[in-house]
Scaffold this motif. Structure first.
Motif, mmCIF file in Angstrom:
data_model
loop_
_atom_site.group_PDB
_atom_site.id
_atom_site.type_symbol
_atom_site.label_atom_id
_atom_site.label_comp_id
_atom_site.label_asym_id
_atom_site.label_seq_id
_atom_site.Cartn_x
_atom_site.Cartn_y
_atom_site.Cartn_z
ATOM 1 N N ALA A 54 -11.017 4.136 14.398
ATOM 2 C CA ALA A 54 -9.886 2.957 13.841
ATOM 3 C C ALA A 54 -10.212 3.417 12.211
ATOM 4 C CB ALA A 54 -11.250 1.999 13.465
ATOM 5 N N GLY A 55 -10.452 4.839 12.592
ATOM 6 C CA GLY A 55 -10.705 5.131 10.666
ATOM 7 C C GLY A 55 -11.537 4.320 10.041
ATOM 8 N N ASP A 56 -11.872 3.332 10.070
ATOM 9 C CA ASP A 56 -12.350 3.316 8.445
ATOM 10 C C ASP A 56 -14.186 4.084 8.814
ATOM 11 O OD1 ASP A 56 -13.738 1.625 7.396
ATOM 12 O OD2 ASP A 56 -14.157 -0.130 8.555
ATOM 13 N N TYR A 57 -14.820 4.349 7.845
ATOM 14 C CA TYR A 57 -15.325 5.122 6.835
ATOM 15 C C TYR A 57 -16.852 4.475 6.646
ATOM 16 C CZ TYR A 57 -12.258 9.277 6.641
ATOM 17 O OH TYR A 57 -10.759 10.018 7.433
ATOM 18 N N GLY A 58 -16.729 3.037 6.788
ATOM 19 C CA GLY A 58 -17.875 2.517 6.385
ATOM 20 C C GLY A 58 -17.872 1.628 7.722
ATOM 21 N N ARG A 59 -17.943 2.149 8.746
ATOM 22 C CA ARG A 59 -17.625 1.535 10.549
ATOM 23 C C ARG A 59 -18.781 2.471 11.067
ATOM 24 N NH1 ARG A 59 -14.875 -2.799 13.011
ATOM 25 N NH2 ARG A 59 -13.248 -1.620 12.519
ATOM 26 N N SER A 181 0.250 5.361 2.451
ATOM 27 C CA SER A 181 -0.378 6.020 3.927
ATOM 28 C C SER A 181 -1.706 5.796 2.422
ATOM 29 C CB SER A 181 0.388 7.871 4.158
ATOM 30 O OG SER A 181 1.265 7.135 4.470
ATOM 31 N N LEU A 182 -1.504 6.961 1.050
ATOM 32 C CA LEU A 182 -2.999 6.868 0.642
ATOM 33 C C LEU A 182 -3.188 5.974 0.250
ATOM 34 C CD1 LEU A 182 -1.286 9.409 -2.515
ATOM 35 C CD2 LEU A 182 -3.073 10.139 -0.868
ATOM 36 N N LEU A 183 -2.881 4.627 0.237
ATOM 37 C CA LEU A 183 -3.353 3.431 -0.194
ATOM 38 C C LEU A 183 -4.433 3.233 1.414
ATOM 39 C CD1 LEU A 183 -0.601 1.103 -2.203
ATOM 40 C CD2 LEU A 183 -2.974 1.815 -3.187
ATOM 41 N N ASP A 184 -3.712 3.493 1.837
ATOM 42 C CA ASP A 184 -4.386 3.422 3.724
ATOM 43 C C ASP A 184 -5.646 3.910 3.469
ATOM 44 O OD1 ASP A 184 -4.428 1.892 6.329
ATOM 45 O OD2 ASP A 184 -5.026 4.073 6.668
ATOM 46 N N PHE A 185 -5.827 5.461 3.488
ATOM 47 C CA PHE A 185 -6.541 6.020 3.343
ATOM 48 C C PHE A 185 -7.840 5.652 2.073
ATOM 49 C CE2 PHE A 185 -8.166 10.097 1.361
ATOM 50 C CZ PHE A 185 -9.268 10.731 2.213
ATOM 51 N N GLY A 186 -7.037 5.052 1.249
ATOM 52 C CA GLY A 186 -8.366 4.474 0.292
ATOM 53 C C GLY A 186 -8.937 3.506 0.652
ATOM 54 N N ARG A 187 -8.293 2.129 1.096
ATOM 55 C CA ARG A 187 -8.657 1.496 1.526
ATOM 56 C C ARG A 187 -9.720 1.739 2.815
ATOM 57 N NH1 ARG A 187 -8.209 -1.483 6.130
ATOM 58 N NH2 ARG A 187 -6.437 -0.294 6.918
ATOM 59 N N ARG A 188 -9.603 2.334 3.568
ATOM 60 C CA ARG A 188 -10.730 3.232 4.188
ATOM 61 C C ARG A 188 -11.739 3.637 4.351
ATOM 62 N NH1 ARG A 188 -8.449 5.994 7.714
ATOM 63 N NH2 ARG A 188 -6.174 7.043 7.069
ATOM 64 N N SER A 189 -11.306 4.523 3.350
ATOM 65 C CA SER A 189 -12.542 5.730 2.857
ATOM 66 C C SER A 189 -14.012 4.481 2.018
ATOM 67 C CB SER A 189 -11.872 6.415 2.363
ATOM 68 O OG SER A 189 -11.577 6.560 0.399
ATOM 69 N N GLY A 190 -13.175 3.866 1.485
ATOM 70 C CA GLY A 190 -14.665 3.282 0.935
ATOM 71 C C GLY A 190 -14.907 3.352 -0.214
ATOM 72 N N ALA A 192 -14.703 5.380 -4.296
ATOM 73 C CA ALA A 192 -14.148 4.492 -5.518
ATOM 74 C C ALA A 192 -12.840 5.642 -5.999
ATOM 75 C CB ALA A 192 -15.188 4.469 -6.317
ATOM 76 N N ASP A 193 -13.425 6.788 -5.957
ATOM 77 C CA ASP A 193 -12.837 7.601 -6.224
ATOM 78 C C ASP A 193 -11.621 7.894 -5.742
ATOM 79 O OD1 ASP A 193 -14.046 8.346 -8.437
ATOM 80 O OD2 ASP A 193 -15.847 9.302 -7.436
ATOM 81 N N VAL A 194 -11.677 7.728 -4.290
ATOM 82 C CA VAL A 194 -9.924 7.881 -3.187
ATOM 83 C C VAL A 194 -9.405 6.537 -3.765
ATOM 84 C CG1 VAL A 194 -9.452 8.208 -0.814
ATOM 85 C CG2 VAL A 194 -11.104 8.883 -1.385
ATOM 86 N N GLN A 195 -9.500 5.809 -3.906
ATOM 87 C CA GLN A 195 -9.541 4.362 -4.061
ATOM 88 C C GLN A 195 -8.580 4.070 -5.050
ATOM 89 O OE1 GLN A 195 -12.037 1.055 -4.048
ATOM 90 N NE2 GLN A 195 -11.923 1.410 -1.788
ATOM 91 N N GLN A 196 -9.045 4.984 -6.547
ATOM 92 C CA GLN A 196 -8.942 5.079 -7.611
ATOM 93 C C GLN A 196 -7.727 5.965 -7.970
ATOM 94 O OE1 GLN A 196 -11.566 6.017 -10.339
ATOM 95 N NE2 GLN A 196 -12.961 3.639 -10.295
ATOM 96 N N PHE A 197 -7.444 6.972 -7.146
ATOM 97 C CA PHE A 197 -5.980 8.234 -7.031
ATOM 98 C C PHE A 197 -5.211 7.483 -6.458
ATOM 99 C CE2 PHE A 197 -4.443 10.834 -4.530
ATOM 100 C CZ PHE A 197 -4.049 12.088 -6.048
ATOM 101 N N ALA A 198 -5.496 6.401 -5.355
ATOM 102 C CA ALA A 198 -4.297 5.884 -4.508
ATOM 103 C C ALA A 198 -3.527 4.978 -4.999
ATOM 104 C CB ALA A 198 -5.092 5.437 -2.996
ATOM 105 N N GLU A 199 -4.237 4.398 -6.107
ATOM 106 C CA GLU A 199 -3.555 3.030 -6.786
ATOM 107 C C GLU A 199 -2.712 3.921 -8.108
ATOM 108 O OE1 GLU A 199 -6.628 0.663 -7.866
ATOM 109 O OE2 GLU A 199 -7.235 -0.273 -5.621
ATOM 110 N N ALA A 200 -3.203 4.794 -8.812
ATOM 111 C CA ALA A 200 -2.534 5.528 -9.340
ATOM 112 C C ALA A 200 -0.785 5.690 -9.007
ATOM 113 C CB ALA A 200 -3.825 6.580 -10.633
ATOM 114 N N PHE A 201 -1.856 6.652 -7.985
ATOM 115 C CA PHE A 201 0.402 6.976 -7.780
ATOM 116 C C PHE A 201 0.640 5.776 -7.209
ATOM 117 C CE2 PHE A 201 2.454 9.443 -3.672
ATOM 118 C CZ PHE A 201 2.369 9.628 -3.903
ATOM 119 N N ALA A 202 0.098 5.180 -6.574
ATOM 120 C CA ALA A 202 1.410 4.415 -6.362
ATOM 121 C C ALA A 202 2.211 3.758 -7.499
ATOM 122 C CB ALA A 202 1.000 3.007 -5.490
#
Length: 299
Positions: A54-59, A181-190, A192-202
């Motif tokens: 599933a690609g969820d890094y939180g599980r 794709s970046l936003l999906d990666f940030g959501r699955r990674s859990g 914060a730095d990845v999520q912030q980068f994806a949101e800034a890029f979007a």
């Protein structure tokens, strides 16, 4: 003396089993993960692989074999500690049942270890992206170049960030917007730095801003933040080791006294002595829990 020798042997065997379990589970959590985005097999080998698909890094779901090893190791350690403090098989058996709850803690450790490794790999990917964009490459080519650079740093193709970059590049070639794709990666990674980068890029893609400059600054800021966090982790590592050593010393003292002066320790293994040993054991457990909470910076 015989009981003390039995307790020491049990403790040594439990510690050896614990090291084996930690090494085995750590390798499985970081390496034995199916390719994200690949075709899912008809039946996964174990539940851990099904969660990884599933690609969820939180599980992370441990297999039955992993849970059995973890329970056995934790139960053996608790049994040895109980025998050292009580020298009563019935009490030791009750304490060893606490090992049934250890797989939950071990699962959290594996998830955190995998996220930490993903964060380090993401920092290297950010540096590569920033360099490629500064050289005048397009965003799509920069992500492809980042994937090539990470293959040089991580020859093992099971690296999580390498698989994520391959997935992003593959979706981009199929017409998927790269920001999605970046936003999906940030959501699955859990992370914060990845999520912030994806949101800034979007946000930059939607508003039509200077994407190269925004990504360069964002990459530098996130990279500097990760470097500071790693420096803090290195500084605290020595204190963590000292805390573990101080937590082990009381058990060594109890074993030494029971071995060298059994008559002196005899009152503690019967009657009201059980209450004294229980209070001492509770203080030791509370001190280790507090030390772990103090040392776990950023969690």
């Amino acid at each position: 003396m015989r009981s003390v020798i039995i307790a020491l042997v049990c403790g040594a065997a439990a510690y050896a089993a614990y090291l084996v379990v930690v090494r085995l589970n750590g390798k499985i959590a970081l390496a034995n993960v199916p390719r994200i985005g690949a075709k899912r097999p008809r039946q996964a080998e174990n539940p851990g692989e099904r969660e990884a698909d599933a690609g969820d890094y939180g599980r992370y779901s441990m297999s039955a074999k992993q849970r059995a090893f973890a329970c056995a190791a934790a139960g053996a350690v608790l049994f040895a500690i109980g025998y050292l403090f009580y020298q009563n098989v019935a009490i030791c058996a009750v304490l060893s049942l606490g090992g049934l709850y250890y797989p939950r803690a071990r699962r959290r450790q594996l998830i955190r270890k995998r996220k930490d490794e993903l964060g380090r790999q993401f920092k290297h990917a950010l540096y590569s992206l920033s360099t490629a964009l500064s050289a005048g490459r397009s965003v799509e080519n920069a992500f492809a170049e980042a994937g090539n650079d990470l293959r040089l740093l991580y020859p093992d193709r099971t690296a999580d960030m390498l698989r994520e970059l391959d997935r992003i590049n593959r979706l981009t070639e199929n017409g998927e917007p790269i920001e999605r794709s970046l936003l999906d990666f940030g959501r699955r990674s859990g992370i914060a730095d990845v999520q912030q980068f994806a949101e800034a890029f979007a946000a930059c893609k939607r508003t039509g801003g200077d994407l190269v400059e925004v990504m360069r600054r964002t990459s530098n800021m996130i990279g500097e933040k990760m470097e500071i966090e790693q420096d803090i982790s290195v500084l605290v590592a020595q204190k963590r080791f000292e805390a573990k050593a101080l937590g082990l010393i009381p058990f060594v003292i109890v074993a030494f006294l029971a071995f060298s002066s059994p008559d002196y320790m005899a009152p503690l293994y019967g009657g009201a002595g059980h209450l004294v040993m229980t209070a001492a054991l509770a203080v030791l457990v509370a001190s280790q829990w507090l030390a772990r909470k103090i040392m776990d910076i950023g969690t």
